[in-house]
Design a protein around this motif. Structure first.
Motif, PDB file in Angstrom:
ATOM      1  N   PRO A 233     -11.385  90.755 115.532  1.00  0.00           N
ATOM      2  CA  PRO A 233     -11.894  89.392 115.934  1.00  0.00           C
ATOM      3  C   PRO A 233     -12.278  89.048 117.299  1.00  0.00           C
ATOM      4  O   PRO A 233     -11.828  89.771 117.952  1.00  0.00           O
ATOM      5  CB  PRO A 233     -10.745  88.123 115.324  1.00  0.00           C
ATOM      6  N   PRO A 234     -13.368  88.419 117.450  1.00  0.00           N
ATOM      7  CA  PRO A 234     -14.187  87.693 116.778  1.00  0.00           C
ATOM      8  C   PRO A 234     -15.623  88.439 116.407  1.00  0.00           C
ATOM      9  O   PRO A 234     -16.560  87.679 116.018  1.00  0.00           O
ATOM     10  CB  PRO A 234     -14.613  86.363 117.330  1.00  0.00           C
ATOM     11  N   LEU A 235     -15.565  89.710 115.951  1.00  0.00           N
ATOM     12  CA  LEU A 235     -16.685  90.489 115.586  1.00  0.00           C
ATOM     13  C   LEU A 235     -17.122  90.435 114.408  1.00  0.00           C
ATOM     14  O   LEU A 235     -16.432  90.507 113.343  1.00  0.00           O
ATOM     15  CB  LEU A 235     -16.589  91.982 116.009  1.00  0.00           C
ATOM     16  N   PHE A 236     -18.389  90.492 114.148  1.00  0.00           N
ATOM     17  CA  PHE A 236     -19.226  90.463 112.893  1.00  0.00           C
ATOM     18  C   PHE A 236     -20.514  91.425 113.203  1.00  0.00           C
ATOM     19  O   PHE A 236     -20.865  91.586 113.940  1.00  0.00           O
ATOM     20  CB  PHE A 236     -19.680  88.951 112.205  1.00  0.00           C
ATOM     21  N   THR A 237     -20.971  91.918 111.890  1.00  0.00           N
ATOM     22  CA  THR A 237     -22.242  92.871 112.112  1.00  0.00           C
ATOM     23  C   THR A 237     -23.039  92.551 111.024  1.00  0.00           C
ATOM     24  O   THR A 237     -22.827  91.997 109.637  1.00  0.00           O
ATOM     25  CB  THR A 237     -21.844  94.224 112.142  1.00  0.00           C
ATOM     26  N   ILE A 238     -24.242  92.713 111.155  1.00  0.00           N
ATOM     27  CA  ILE A 238     -25.481  92.462 110.064  1.00  0.00           C
ATOM     28  C   ILE A 238     -26.440  93.344 110.288  1.00  0.00           C
ATOM     29  O   ILE A 238     -27.576  93.303 110.353  1.00  0.00           O
ATOM     30  CB  ILE A 238     -26.106  90.837 110.430  1.00  0.00           C
ATOM     31  N   PRO A 239     -25.971  94.655 109.592  1.00  0.00           N
ATOM     32  CA  PRO A 239     -27.147  95.596 109.240  1.00  0.00           C
ATOM     33  C   PRO A 239     -28.180  95.340 108.192  1.00  0.00           C
ATOM     34  O   PRO A 239     -27.981  94.375 107.225  1.00  0.00           O
ATOM     35  CB  PRO A 239     -26.349  96.856 108.682  1.00  0.00           C
ATOM     36  N   LYS A 240     -29.551  95.670 108.428  1.00  0.00           N
ATOM     37  CA  LYS A 240     -30.293  95.379 107.822  1.00  0.00           C
ATOM     38  C   LYS A 240     -30.711  96.774 107.063  1.00  0.00           C
ATOM     39  O   LYS A 240     -30.633  97.827 107.112  1.00  0.00           O
ATOM     40  CB  LYS A 240     -31.788  95.215 108.271  1.00  0.00           C
ATOM     41  N   ALA A 241     -31.056  96.467 105.470  1.00  0.00           N
ATOM     42  CA  ALA A 241     -31.060  97.802 104.784  1.00  0.00           C
ATOM     43  C   ALA A 241     -32.049  97.108 103.629  1.00  0.00           C
ATOM     44  O   ALA A 241     -32.185  96.151 103.241  1.00  0.00           O
ATOM     45  CB  ALA A 241     -30.002  98.173 103.929  1.00  0.00           C
ATOM     46  N   SER A 242     -33.128  98.041 103.313  1.00  0.00           N
ATOM     47  CA  SER A 242     -34.083  97.575 102.349  1.00  0.00           C
ATOM     48  C   SER A 242     -33.948  98.162 100.984  1.00  0.00           C
ATOM     49  O   SER A 242     -34.997  97.832 100.141  1.00  0.00           O
ATOM     50  CB  SER A 242     -35.645  97.830 102.861  1.00  0.00           C
ATOM     51  N   GLY A 243     -33.164  98.904 100.766  1.00  0.00           N
ATOM     52  CA  GLY A 243     -32.643  99.428  99.362  1.00  0.00           C
ATOM     53  C   GLY A 243     -31.116  99.264  99.056  1.00  0.00           C
ATOM     54  O   GLY A 243     -30.274  99.380  99.748  1.00  0.00           O
ATOM     55  N   SER A 244     -31.069  99.178  97.741  1.00  0.00           N
ATOM     56  CA  SER A 244     -29.755  98.918  97.086  1.00  0.00           C
ATOM     57  C   SER A 244     -28.758 100.083  97.631  1.00  0.00           C
ATOM     58  O   SER A 244     -27.509  99.863  97.918  1.00  0.00           O
ATOM     59  CB  SER A 244     -29.581  98.626  95.688  1.00  0.00           C
TER      60      SER A 244
END
Ligand SMILES: NC(=O)c1ccc[n+]([C@@H]2O[C@H](COP(=O)([O-])OP(=O)(O)OC[C@H]3O[C@@H](n4cnc5c(N)ncnc54)[C@H](OP(=O)(O)O)[C@@H]3O)[C@@H](O)[C@H]2O)c1
Length: 282
Positions: A233-244
């Protein structure tokens, strides 16, 4: 999917979420399916912004969350040149329309611009009083900016600071992360794969360290990278992906826990630059 407390909000949020920058450039049905698959796999934090595709990314997200809004922790961002009190309110209305919802779970100032923070915060507070946003935060803020927000808005603000954080760019660990930790502010790291091509050559020393840890857990190198970026904590991450497929791989990191020894090996392979560095100018 591991969850943790999101700053001073009362919400537990998935440590791995979904980014949406350039998502509108993908094939629409595949992109919507990928976002929905991410939700199914627990990546319920979706990050968007009025900037992305000039609103087109929010429209794609709106389609993906239609009929399942309650299960989503939905975040969007206002551009600095819209960040006057009335501008924030108007920009939020636009985002809500494009997203097809009546509220955001968190609304962020994308980066600091010319408007005084008092103005922007007054806009956020108005939206919060109306129930159009449940919480608000900032992005790309350094410690001096964070201190200023706290002086204006008081304890518990901002709820989060969204900042650049990947293996080759760990500058936030010098001052921003410790400050947020001390004050209970969620740190949402963006561009976990350095926007693209973020992985080291597998034949390099660094590449081998990641590959060995991945093999020991029976996971992929990308999953090891994501687990490192949310290791405490207090880490989060938000990868972007365009395929399932990519989405499912990223979600798979949500259960992976690295040992202290593995964290130390990655730490050594991707050393933190201890010189004081400001956040990038956007
Ligand atoms: N606040 C800010 O100022 C700010 C700035 C930048 C980004 N952000 C946010 O952070 C999010 C993530 O950052 P980012 O979009 O810059 O880049 P990123 O997540 O570091 O990397 C995205 C790239 O990695 C690829 N990828 C993702 N998962 C993969 C997998 N499992 N296997 C192989 N390739 C994979 C994607 O390919 P495919 O698309 O082909 O899947 C895409 O090319 C953004 O989308 C946005 O929401 C915020």
């Amino acid at each position: 999917m591991q969850k943790r407390h999101f700053g001073s909000s009362s919400r537990d949020v998935a440590v791995i979420g979904q980014g949406t920058w350039f998502i509108e450039e993908g094939e629409p049905s595949a992109t919507v399916a990928a976002l929905r698959r991410g939700l199914d796999l627990g990546m319920t934090h979706i990050d968007c912004a009025e900037l992305y595709g000039s609103g087109a990314a929010e429209e794609v997200v709106g389609e993906a969350i239609a009929g399942r809004r309650d299960g989503v922790f939905l975040v969007s961002k206002v551009l600095p040149n819209h960040a006057s009190r009335s501008g924030v309110i108007a920009a939020c209305e636009g985002s809500l329309t494009r997203l097809g919802t009546d509220h955001l779970d968190c609304y962020l100032l994308h980066w600091r611009g010319a408007y005084p923070l008092q103005e922007t915060i007054a806009g956020f507070e108005h939206l919060q009083a109306q129930g159009k946003i449940l919480s608000w935060g900032v992005s790309n803020f350094d410690v001096a900016d964070l201190e200023e927000v706290r002086r204006i808005a008081g304890t518990g603000h901002p709820v989060c600071n969204q900042v650049l954080y990947h293996l080759q760019e760990r500058a936030i660990e010098n001052a921003v992360l410790p400050w947020c930790e001390k004050h209970g502010v969620a740190v949402v790291g963006y561009s976990p794969f350095a926007h693209k091509d973020g992985l080291p050559n597998p034949r390099s020393t660094r590449g081998r360290v990641l590959a060995e840890i991945a093999a020991a857990h029976g996971v992929t190198v990308r999953q090891v990278v994501l687990a490192f970026l949310v290791r405490r904590p207090p880490l989060f991450t938000i990868p972007k992906a365009s395929g399932s497929e990519h989405t499912a791989e990223n979600a798979g990191a949500g259960e992976l826990r690295l040992s202290e020894g593995e964290v130390a090996r990655i730490d050594e392979a991707f050393p933190l630059d201890r010189r004081a560095r400001a956040l990038p100018t956007l």
